[in-house]
Structure formats: C-alpha cells, structure tokens
Design a protein around this motif. Structure first.
Motif, mmCIF file in Angstrom:
data_model
loop_
_atom_site.group_PDB
_atom_site.id
_atom_site.type_symbol
_atom_site.label_atom_id
_atom_site.label_comp_id
_atom_site.label_asym_id
_atom_site.label_seq_id
_atom_site.Cartn_x
_atom_site.Cartn_y
_atom_site.Cartn_z
ATOM 1 N N HIS A 131 0.873 -1.234 -0.062
ATOM 2 C CA HIS A 131 -0.047 0.186 -0.171
ATOM 3 C C HIS A 131 0.794 1.141 -0.068
ATOM 4 O O HIS A 131 0.769 2.212 -0.609
ATOM 5 C CB HIS A 131 -0.877 -0.116 1.221
ATOM 6 C CG HIS A 131 -1.754 1.193 1.381
ATOM 7 N ND1 HIS A 131 -2.915 1.244 0.969
ATOM 8 C CD2 HIS A 131 -1.405 2.461 1.915
ATOM 9 C CE1 HIS A 131 -3.544 2.596 1.454
ATOM 10 N NE2 HIS A 131 -2.719 3.156 1.815
ATOM 11 N N THR B 117 0.771 4.243 -2.887
ATOM 12 C CA THR B 117 0.412 5.444 -2.434
ATOM 13 C C THR B 117 1.600 6.401 -2.985
ATOM 14 O O THR B 117 1.040 7.403 -3.484
ATOM 15 C CB THR B 117 0.357 5.490 -1.033
ATOM 16 O OG1 THR B 117 -0.657 4.741 -0.520
ATOM 17 C CG2 THR B 117 -0.282 7.033 -0.465
ATOM 18 N N ALA C 293 -7.305 11.440 -2.850
ATOM 19 C CA ALA C 293 -8.364 10.212 -2.497
ATOM 20 C C ALA C 293 -8.216 9.791 -1.037
ATOM 21 O O ALA C 293 -9.218 9.940 -0.304
ATOM 22 C CB ALA C 293 -8.618 9.323 -3.744
ATOM 23 N N ALA C 294 -7.065 9.664 -0.927
ATOM 24 C CA ALA C 294 -6.760 9.140 0.620
ATOM 25 C C ALA C 294 -6.452 10.060 1.509
ATOM 26 O O ALA C 294 -5.911 11.040 1.161
ATOM 27 C CB ALA C 294 -5.673 8.103 0.432
ATOM 28 N N CYS D 20 -5.767 16.875 1.738
ATOM 29 C CA CYS D 20 -6.557 15.763 1.914
ATOM 30 C C CYS D 20 -7.437 15.859 3.128
ATOM 31 O O CYS D 20 -7.126 16.645 4.032
ATOM 32 C CB CYS D 20 -5.889 14.374 1.840
ATOM 33 S SG CYS D 20 -4.768 14.156 3.248
ATOM 34 N N SER E 209 -6.630 2.621 8.239
ATOM 35 C CA SER E 209 -5.483 2.368 7.339
ATOM 36 C C SER E 209 -5.493 1.850 6.068
ATOM 37 O O SER E 209 -4.761 2.109 5.117
ATOM 38 C CB SER E 209 -4.277 1.733 8.185
ATOM 39 O OG SER E 209 -4.500 0.398 8.316
ATOM 40 N N ARG E 210 -6.683 1.067 5.943
ATOM 41 C CA ARG E 210 -6.711 0.318 4.645
ATOM 42 C C ARG E 210 -6.923 1.247 3.497
ATOM 43 O O ARG E 210 -6.898 0.821 2.282
ATOM 44 C CB ARG E 210 -7.858 -0.527 4.695
ATOM 45 C CG ARG E 210 -7.405 -1.942 5.844
ATOM 46 C CD ARG E 210 -8.428 -2.741 5.975
ATOM 47 N NE ARG E 210 -8.114 -3.596 7.177
ATOM 48 C CZ ARG E 210 -9.122 -4.344 7.939
ATOM 49 N NH1 ARG E 210 -10.334 -4.223 7.383
ATOM 50 N NH2 ARG E 210 -8.758 -4.930 8.818
ATOM 51 N N SER E 211 -7.516 2.455 3.807
ATOM 52 C CA SER E 211 -7.985 3.404 2.696
ATOM 53 C C SER E 211 -7.175 4.771 3.167
ATOM 54 O O SER E 211 -7.402 5.689 2.304
ATOM 55 C CB SER E 211 -9.233 3.548 2.660
ATOM 56 O OG SER E 211 -10.001 4.024 4.009
ATOM 57 N N ALA E 212 -6.454 4.779 3.806
ATOM 58 C CA ALA E 212 -5.732 6.075 4.310
ATOM 59 C C ALA E 212 -4.346 6.097 3.708
ATOM 60 O O ALA E 212 -3.725 5.215 3.221
ATOM 61 C CB ALA E 212 -5.272 6.186 5.752
ATOM 62 N N ALA E 213 -3.804 7.196 3.444
ATOM 63 C CA ALA E 213 -2.520 7.794 2.899
ATOM 64 C C ALA E 213 -1.570 7.814 4.266
ATOM 65 O O ALA E 213 -0.312 7.366 4.126
ATOM 66 C CB ALA E 213 -2.407 8.860 2.357
ATOM 67 N N ALA F 292 -1.292 1.283 6.040
ATOM 68 C CA ALA F 292 -0.807 2.655 5.295
ATOM 69 C C ALA F 292 0.716 2.709 6.274
ATOM 70 O O ALA F 292 0.987 2.280 7.275
ATOM 71 C CB ALA F 292 -1.724 3.535 5.596
#
Length: 305
Positions: free
Chosen positions: A141, A145, A165-166, A194, A263-267, A297
């Motif tokens: 990830h 990223t 996006a993140a 963000c 964290s799975r969709s975070a930067a 992440a």
C-alpha cells in the motif's frame, strides 16, 4: 538543515520503499532529503573474507543507487547522503534529532495487513523525540500510495496542489494534551490537500464491570461527553487549518482497532507515544503498538508529553 527529511537506507526493498515515500514527503515540504546508512563495524554480520573496505563500498553503492533513482523521480529535490559508523538505532536516532522527520522501512507481512517492525526501527522510534514514519516494503500500500502521489503531482502541476483521494487518520486521546500529534496530523492534511479523520475510542469505567446489567443511558452519556471533549480539543486546530476537512469518529472500544481498519484506505496514520520512560525504559503505548504492527498504510509516531 533542521527541517530536512532523513531516511534510513540499507539497499533492501523495505528501505527503497521508505526512500521513495521520504522523497515525496520532502518534495511536499519543499526541503532537502538526506539518505543515511549506518555501518556498525565490526559488529555487523559479515561473510568470511569480507573486509571493512568491502562493507564501505557496498554501503556507498546502496546510497548512490538510491540517490540516483530519487533524483530521476524528483529532479528538483536536493538529495544528500551520509554513512556514519555507529550502531544503526543510535545513528538513526541522532539523525532524527537533526531532522524534521525520520522515515524508516518495515517489512510487510506478505499478503496480510501489517508490519514486521524490526529491533532497529523499534529502538529508533522510542529513542528519539522527532517524528518517525514507518513505511511498508515495496509492492504494498505504501509504495502504491507514493507512486500515485507522484502521478497526481505531475498531473496537476506540483505536489500537494490537487486533492488526494486517501486521507489521514489520527488517534486522539481526549484526556491528555496531544498538541504535537494534532499539529503533525493537521499540517500533513493541509500539505496534501486531503481530509483528516480524528479517532477516539472510549471505555466504560472499571467499576461498571461489576454492574448487574448495562445501562444504555450511561453509555450514551459517556459517548456524548467523549464527543464533546474531542470537538473542544479539535476546535483551535480547525480554526488554524480551515482548509482541512475534519471528521470525528468516537466509539466504545479500542482506537487501535479502528485506526488499523482506517489504514486500509488512508495515506497515513498518525499516533502518539509518551516521552516519559518507565523503569523498564521507553516504550510504546497499546494504541501505537497495535497500529505499528497491523496498519496497512505508513504510520507516523509522534512523541508527546
């Protein structure tokens, strides 16, 4: 050079991912990047017949190859390198004290979500008061990223000039002062353009465990109180960073678990750790420990009082 970004480099896939992330961060901050490889001679495990000159040549090559790659990715970035002779954790902690941010690589758990946090990384995190970011190895990830951020920066004309996006997730303890944690999280969100998610997990008082039954009214009141405390804590930061879109998540349970899910969709995930030391030495708190070992992440660990 206090505001530069430093990154540990040892030629591994983990350190290459960390170096790419650190380079992007240095570009976002508009500061130089310093590559650091510590040679712990003669304590480093070496092959029979491998001398000090061979180790030095290998270290120089690792630094040179990493610097060349980063300069190709970011021609405008000022990249320098250092190769101190010291135990790696001590050398990296010393570098962190002279930097605005230290970035380290950490091995991903294969197809699983999480980190393998090595002894050098863990020792460095607890040995310095500077912000430290741990980045997972290449192909995960974190590397995706960083590459996406590079592409977005090229598309919109510069790093941080477009919306990402993140977002960033930050763990907040409403019962303690954590200005350094919030400052880092808001600054990063503003820098990246963000959103920011503030997460707080609350627990029932210990005496409540002896109650014969759960009282929903009590639980709702505790939840409302925690939400109000979080809003009050975030209010001055929202005023200081009006451009940052902030959402709050307050729930009963472990903040570490929700931060790992986020964290799975975070930067980036931001957590704090106390500066104070126990009789057994400096250590991470339970939330930071859980996030460091299980987040998908990159994780920023911020020391605070």
């Amino acid at each position: 050079m206090k505001n530069h970004v430093a990154v540990g480099v040892d030629g591994s896939a983990e350190s290459r991912a960390a170096a790419r992330w650190a380079a992007q961060e240095a570009v976002l901050r508009g500061v130089p990047l310093r590559l650091v490889h510590a040679v712990d001679w003669p304590l480093d495990p070496v092959l029979p017949g491998l001398g000090r000159q061979d180790v030095d040549r290998w270290a120089d090559r690792a630094l040179a190859e990493t610097a060349q790659e980063l300069r190709q990715r970011h021609p405008q970035l000022d990249v320098t390198a250092r190769c101190p002779t010291a135990q790696p954790a001590a050398a990296l902690a010393a570098e962190a004290a002279d930097a605005g941010l230290l970035v380290l690589g950490s091995r991903g758990l294969g197809g699983l979500v999480g980190f393998v946090v090595g002894s050098v990384a863990m020792s460095t995190v607890v040995a310095t008061d500077a912000p430290v970011v741990l980045v997972r190895s290449a192909g995960t990830h974190a590397d995706d990223t960083a590459d996406a951020a590079d592409g977005e920066a090229d598309a919109v004309g510069g790093p941080g000039s477009g919306s990402a996006a993140a977002g960033i997730a930050v763990g907040v303890d409403v019962h303690e002062a954590c200005d350094r944690v919030l400052a880092f999280a808001f600054e990063e969100a503003a820098r990246r353009g963000c959103p920011l998610q503030a997460v707080h997990g609350w627990k029932l008082p210990p005496a409540y465990a002896y109650a014969p039954f759960a009282d929903p009214d009590v639980e709702r009141e505790i939840g409302r109180s925690a939400s109000n405390l979080l809003d009050d804590m975030l209010a001055p930061w929202r005023q200081r960073f009006p451009e940052v879109s902030v959402t709050c998540t307050v729930f009963r349970g472990s903040a570490g678990e929700l931060l790992v899910r986020a964290s799975r969709s975070a930067a980036l995930v931001v957590v704090g750790r106390h500066r104070r030391r126990s009789p057994l030495g400096a250590r991470l708190g339970p939330v930071a420990h859980a996030v460091l070992h299980h987040a998908a992440a990159p994780v920023a660990v911020i020391a605070h009082d």
